[in-house]
Design a protein around this motif. Structure first.
Motif, PDB file in Angstrom:
ATOM      1  N   THR B 172     -30.859 -33.948   1.130  1.00 47.84           N
ATOM      2  CA  THR B 172     -30.013 -33.428   0.051  1.00 47.84           C
ATOM      3  C   THR B 172     -30.699 -32.248  -0.641  1.00 47.84           C
ATOM      4  OG1 THR B 172     -29.184 -35.662  -0.311  1.00 47.84           O
ATOM      5  CG2 THR B 172     -28.803 -34.076  -2.070  1.00 47.84           C
ATOM      6  N   TRP B 173     -31.987 -32.428  -0.825  1.00 49.17           N
ATOM      7  CA  TRP B 173     -32.778 -31.369  -1.493  1.00 49.17           C
ATOM      8  C   TRP B 173     -32.765 -30.080  -0.655  1.00 49.17           C
ATOM      9  CZ3 TRP B 173     -37.646 -29.287   0.001  1.00 49.17           C
ATOM     10  CH2 TRP B 173     -38.311 -28.550  -0.978  1.00 49.17           C
ATOM     11  N   ILE B 174     -32.913 -30.234   0.654  1.00 51.43           N
ATOM     12  CA  ILE B 174     -32.897 -29.041   1.512  1.00 51.43           C
ATOM     13  C   ILE B 174     -31.494 -28.426   1.524  1.00 51.43           C
ATOM     14  CG2 ILE B 174     -33.229 -28.195   3.864  1.00 51.43           C
ATOM     15  CD1 ILE B 174     -35.221 -30.472   4.317  1.00 51.43           C
ATOM     16  N   SER B 175     -30.487 -29.281   1.590  1.00 48.36           N
ATOM     17  CA  SER B 175     -29.111 -28.763   1.591  1.00 48.36           C
ATOM     18  C   SER B 175     -28.822 -27.989   0.314  1.00 48.36           C
ATOM     19  CB  SER B 175     -28.109 -29.921   1.710  1.00 48.36           C
ATOM     20  OG  SER B 175     -28.182 -30.475   2.979  1.00 48.36           O
ATOM     21  N   ASP B 176     -29.280 -28.539  -0.804  1.00 52.59           N
ATOM     22  CA  ASP B 176     -29.076 -27.836  -2.081  1.00 52.59           C
ATOM     23  C   ASP B 176     -29.756 -26.470  -2.043  1.00 52.59           C
ATOM     24  OD1 ASP B 176     -27.694 -29.959  -2.970  1.00 52.59           O
ATOM     25  OD2 ASP B 176     -29.269 -30.768  -4.278  1.00 52.59           O
ATOM     26  N   ALA B 177     -30.959 -26.442  -1.477  1.00 50.66           N
ATOM     27  CA  ALA B 177     -31.688 -25.173  -1.408  1.00 50.66           C
ATOM     28  C   ALA B 177     -30.931 -24.169  -0.544  1.00 50.66           C
ATOM     29  CB  ALA B 177     -33.087 -25.405  -0.838  1.00 50.66           C
ATOM     30  N   LEU B 178     -30.362 -24.651   0.547  1.00 49.36           N
ATOM     31  CA  LEU B 178     -29.619 -23.738   1.424  1.00 49.36           C
ATOM     32  C   LEU B 178     -28.354 -23.241   0.739  1.00 49.36           C
ATOM     33  CD1 LEU B 178     -29.873 -25.469   4.938  1.00 49.36           C
ATOM     34  CD2 LEU B 178     -31.184 -23.547   4.069  1.00 49.36           C
TER      35      LEU B 178
END
Lengths: 493, 470
Positions: B172-178
């Motif tokens: 989720t954290w990576i998706s938010d960053a993307l």
């Protein structure tokens, strides 16, 4: 799975960079050829694939313009056996690169045309930076690395390759060496070359060039030196004034002669045989030496203040022959210091030996002054000076290590064998073993004596050191090991 | 194996310690000096305390221990003991090691001198984090053992669930960053990473937390123009690890074991040594690189990279990893580049085995001869890096060994190329510029660590002799 083209990957990366919320990742375009349905790919999977593709990037040739910028150095690399010892001796955090061990090693490398191993140069960075001029072209280039290209020397010529046409392009040390050598052969020509290039040099280099003119000063040099009274750099002005003092018969020398005569009290002494006695009146604010073995400020003041006035001129002013003038000053250490310095400058070693043997065994301290650059540039002169000035068997005490270090910095080579042998047999050297010898100075003194010892006597010195506390002599022994490996005695070469 | 003075010098934390040790190099302060045939030496030295300090040392691998409170390692007493032994001027009484020496020996890593006699009690060094020994009680009540096993299983299941939850949060954290854009992520990278690191630690995935923790420093150490690519690579690796862990049951055993280690499941040293299927290689090994890094958790990570000298199938390289508290000062590095020893290594399970522990050192550590010329040229060595990456996509530092290489410089940058200059790898240039003397030398045999972006040279055999990283 087929290849993913660069353009698709770039657009994917761009989308990730700008944010997929506003710039949706072109998953369908980027992965259209993949076996799985593109619409099942998530952004995270695309990210993983993109990242992995980046990790498999191709490696091309090095960038254009990469070059092998190698400094040629004709010197021989030091033997492997000495490398680790050199690193131990020079790379410790408590060993300043300017200390006597570093200087002695740099000098022997220079003398033997050796250079540090290139792999050791970064580890000996402080040493290389401090003594780059003595360590060969590679180390010199390393020491000058990072400076602006226009500040860097354009070539790394050996001094014997320099002539009047190319000497200005060499390193400052090589230039000074060239001028000093030329000065001994053609004094006027040397001065003219310095004069011609003077305006283009930085102040430290100008001082160095002036110092190189110190030998063979004459009235012909006076106009040039006097013209430097308005030089923009104080260090240059001071050096010019210093040199002016050494010109025999010059105005600066005459003024000081008058002052010397006024300060010197002449009286008669002796009951059976009346003789002259000279006493120099010292400035009231001059402090006397507090400890035996330390340099007497009065002696230093007298030598610095009046050196340059010729011995003959002083003798004539006092109305005495030179030998009688020295005998008359026998009780005045300041005057003897002045005469010793002047005898050294004038290369009148017969006078120097008289002062040392008959009146002041430690007059050599005054004779060398504070200059760190060897005034005598040939071994024969140094040998003659040492024979006249150094009489270790007469030394009541071993001089403080800073004084002995001054001797090494003056000579920039080991003592001649007779004087070194005499030192080893002297009471002064034996005093190192006395409990009264200051412990704080023991290690330093051993180090300086090691630097001063000629190759043939190094093993004898190590034997003598074995009677001293090992932790005080360890560094000196290490220096001796290094020196022996770099510059072995003639018999073992 | 006699102790060498040069090695004592290398071990000394500073010159002052050597000077202090020199003053103890006399019989006076030592009430006991002993040795045995297995290469152990010990002594009791009267210090400022009421009872003498007990000092012990293994001649085989220069392991040492002293009971003095000094914060220098080795202390002056240990140095003095080794020094006296090396000098040979003061006699050591031959005998059986006292209990306190055996106690110390039992706590040391196996492979040290006398390891065999102490084998039943062998334990790794306390510094071998992530490879800690779990004490095994000799006799247990069967019911209690069953209860304990059930509890362990419950804990394990809870941890699995916790890790999976943490991986979801990571995705989720990576998706938010993307979605927000990596351009806006970078300025606040440290702060953003710190939060997810805390969550991953709470989720009991310390290995993955460490990867995220190193991400900002890793990205900002890259040249500005390639920071985005570096960030994409790192985030991609994180997702890859998370994805592989979720699908571990579909992976081959070696990959599964590897990914569990990457996540942070500990493999005990004892467990590894007891693993009959773990790869074991007995051979002569040369130390080709040592790396010491201070981690954010106040542990000093010590990597010792080894090159296998004998013939045989892969692996050709191994890395020993130890962890020492920073508070212990400069300590822990017991190997120097160029040293050779014979040992059996046990490799952690991995599709590209690299990390290992010493199961048994069968010979003394010596200064070795020349490093054998690697079989690969630069191009083939790069090919091997790709093979490692293909089998282990989350690989960090990888061993790189090539023959006939050249080093060229371009401004402040340095590159390793093949003889023709057709392929190149950037070389790390540290502040001390130690690699610069290699520039211009032809025919270099090189060992280095490739982190995917830059090659850190460890050892080179050159026409001018051996070069080792400082």
């Amino acid at each position: 799975m087929s290849a993913i083209d660069d353009a698709a990957m770039d657009s994917l990366a761009r989308s990730f960079l700008l944010g997929t919320a506003r710039n949706p990742a072109p998953l369908g375009t980027a992965f259209k050829d993949m076996a799985t349905a593109s619409d099942s790919l998530s952004e995270l999977t695309a990210l993983a694939l993109l990242g992995q593709r980046m990790r498999f990037r191709k490696h091309g040739p090095p960038p254009a313009g990469s070059a092998v910028d190698v400094v040629e150095d004709a010197r021989t690399i030091v033997p492997d056996a000495v490398r680790q010892r050199m690193r131990r001796l020079l790379s410790g955090k408590d060993t300043p690169a300017s200390d006597i061990a570093a200087l002695a090693l740099a000098d022997v490398l220079h003398r033997c045309r050796l250079r540090p191993h290139p792999f050791d140069v970064p580890r000996l960075a402080a040493f290389v930076k401090a003594h780059g001029d003595l360590l060969g072209a590679y180390a010199a280039a390393w020491a000058e690395r990072g400076q602006e290209r226009d500040e860097r020397a354009t070539g790394y010529f050996d001094s014997d390759a320099l002539d009047a046409t190319n000497w200005t392009s060499a390193r400052p040390a090589a230039r000074a060496e060239f001028i000093a050598a030329l000065r001994t052969r053609e004094p006027d020509r040397a001065r003219e070359l310095v004069e011609a290039s003077f305006a283009n040099d930085a102040a430290p280099v100008r001082v160095r060039m002036l110092s190189a003119l110190a030998a063979g000063l004459s009235q012909a040099d006076a106009p040039f030196l006097e013209s430097l009274a308005k030089d923009r750099a104080p260090s240059v002005r001071e050096e010019a004034q210093r040199l002016l003092k050494f010109i025999p018969g010059g105005a600066a020398a005459e003024g000081r002669l008058r002052d010397l005569i006024e300060r010197t009290k002449s009286s008669n002494a002796g009951l059976l045989r009346r003789r002259k006695a000279l006493t120099l009146e010292l400035p009231a604010n001059l402090q006397r030496a507090m400890h035996p073995g330390a340099v007497d400020p009065a002696r230093r003041w007298a030598a610095d203040e009046y050196a340059g006035i010729g011995l003959d001129a002083m003798a004539a002013a006092f109305g005495l022959p030179v030998a009688d003038m020295i005998a008359a000053a026998a009780k005045d250490s300041a005057l003897l210091a002045l005469f010793a310095r002047q005898a050294s400058i004038e290369r009148r070693f017969d006078v120097l030996v008289e002062i040392v043997r008959d009146h002041a065994a430690d007059a050599w301290i005054d004779a060398i002054g504070t200059g760190e650059v060897a005034e005598f540039r040939d071994d024969a002169t140094i040998d003659a000076w040492c024979a006249a000035a150094l009489a270790p068997q007469l030394w009541p005490l071993l001089p403080y290590p800073m004084v002995l270090e001054g001797l090494y910095r003056f000579l920039r080579r080991p003592l001649p064998e007779p004087q070194a042998r005499e030192l080893l047999k002297s009471k002064a050297f034996a005093s190192l073993r006395d409990a009264s010898y200051p412990t704080a100075f023991l290690g330093w003194s051993c180090l300086v004596i090691a630097a001063l010892m000629p190759p043939v006597l190094r093993s004898e010195l190590q034997t003598a050191f074995s009677h001293l506390p090992p932790d005080e002599t360890s560094r000196a022994n290490l220096l001796l090991d290094c020196l022996t490996l770099l510059d072995p005695p003639q018999s073992s070469r | 194996m006699p102790i060498e003075l040069s090695k004592i010098e290398e071990l000394a934390p500073d010159q002052g310690s050597l000077a202090a040790a020199a003053k103890l190099k006399k019989p006076g302060p030592w009430s006991l000096l002993g040795c045995d045939s297995a290469g152990l030496i010990w002594g009791e030295c009267q210090g400022s305390g009421s009872s003498p300090y007990r000092v012990m040392c293994s001649e085989a691998d220069y392991g040492y221990k002293c009971t003095c409170p000094s914060r220098k390692f080795p202390c002056k007493h240990s140095l003095a003991l080794m020094w006296m032994r090396a000098d040979g001027a003061i006699p050591f009484t031959q005998g059986t090691a006292p209990d306190w020496v055996n106690d110390w020996l039992a706590r040391r890593k196996p492979g040290a001198s006398g390891a065999k006699q102490a084998a039943p009690a062998d334990k790794p060094k306390a510094s071998a984090a992530q490879a800690e020994i779990v004490e095994q009680p000799e006799r247990e009540d069967p019911k209690a053992a069953a209860r304990a096993a059930a509890q362990r299983e419950r804990n394990r299941a809870e941890r699995e669930a916790s890790i999976l939850a943490g991986l979801d949060e990571l995705d989720t954290w990576i998706s938010d960053a993307l979605q927000a854009g990596l351009a806006s992520f970078m300025p606040a990278a440290a702060e953003r990473c710190r939060k997810i690191v805390q969550r991953l630690v709470d989720a009991k995935a310390p290995g993955l937390a460490g990867l995220v923790e190193r991400l900002p420093a890793d990205v900002f150490s890259a040249p500005e123009a390639s920071r985005t690519d570096r960030l994409i690579e790192r985030l991609a690796t994180l997702h890859l690890v998370a994805s592989a862990y979720r699908n571990q049951d579909r992976l081959p055993d070696a990959v599964k074991a590897d990914i569990r280690q990457v996540i942070g499941w500990p493999v005990t040293r004892e467990g590894l040594l007891a693993d009959t299927e773990a790869l074991r290689v007995r051979d002569r090994w040369m130390v080709v690189s040592t790396v010491v890094e201070v981690q954010a958790d106040k542990l000093r990570r010590i990597e010792t990279w080894l090159s296998r000298l004998g013939e045989g199938a892969a692996p050709r390289f191994a890395v020993l990893i130890d962890f020492v508290p920073v508070s212990l000062g400069k300590s822990g590095v017991t190997y120097t580049t160029g040293e050779v020893f014979e040992a059996e290594l046990v490799f952690f399970r991995s599709p590209a085995p690299l990390r290992a522990v010493i199961a048994e050192q069968t010979g003394p550590t010596k200064s070795g001869g020349a490093w054998p010329q690697p079989p690969d040229d630069v191009a083939a060595a790069i090919g091997r890096l790709r093979e490692i990456l293909a089998s282990r996509p989350w690989a960090g530092d990888m061993p790189f060994a090539a023959r006939g290489a050249r080093v060229v410089a371009s401004g402040p940058s340095v590159w390793l190329t093949d003889a023709a200059g057709s392929i190149s790898l950037p070389v790390r240039v540290d502040e001390d510029d130690a690699v610069l003397p290699l520039v211009g030398l032809d025919g270099i045999d090189v060992f280095g660590r490739w982190d995917g972006h830059v090659l850190s040279l460890g050892l080179c055999e050159t026409p001018l002799g051996r070069w080792t990283a400082p």
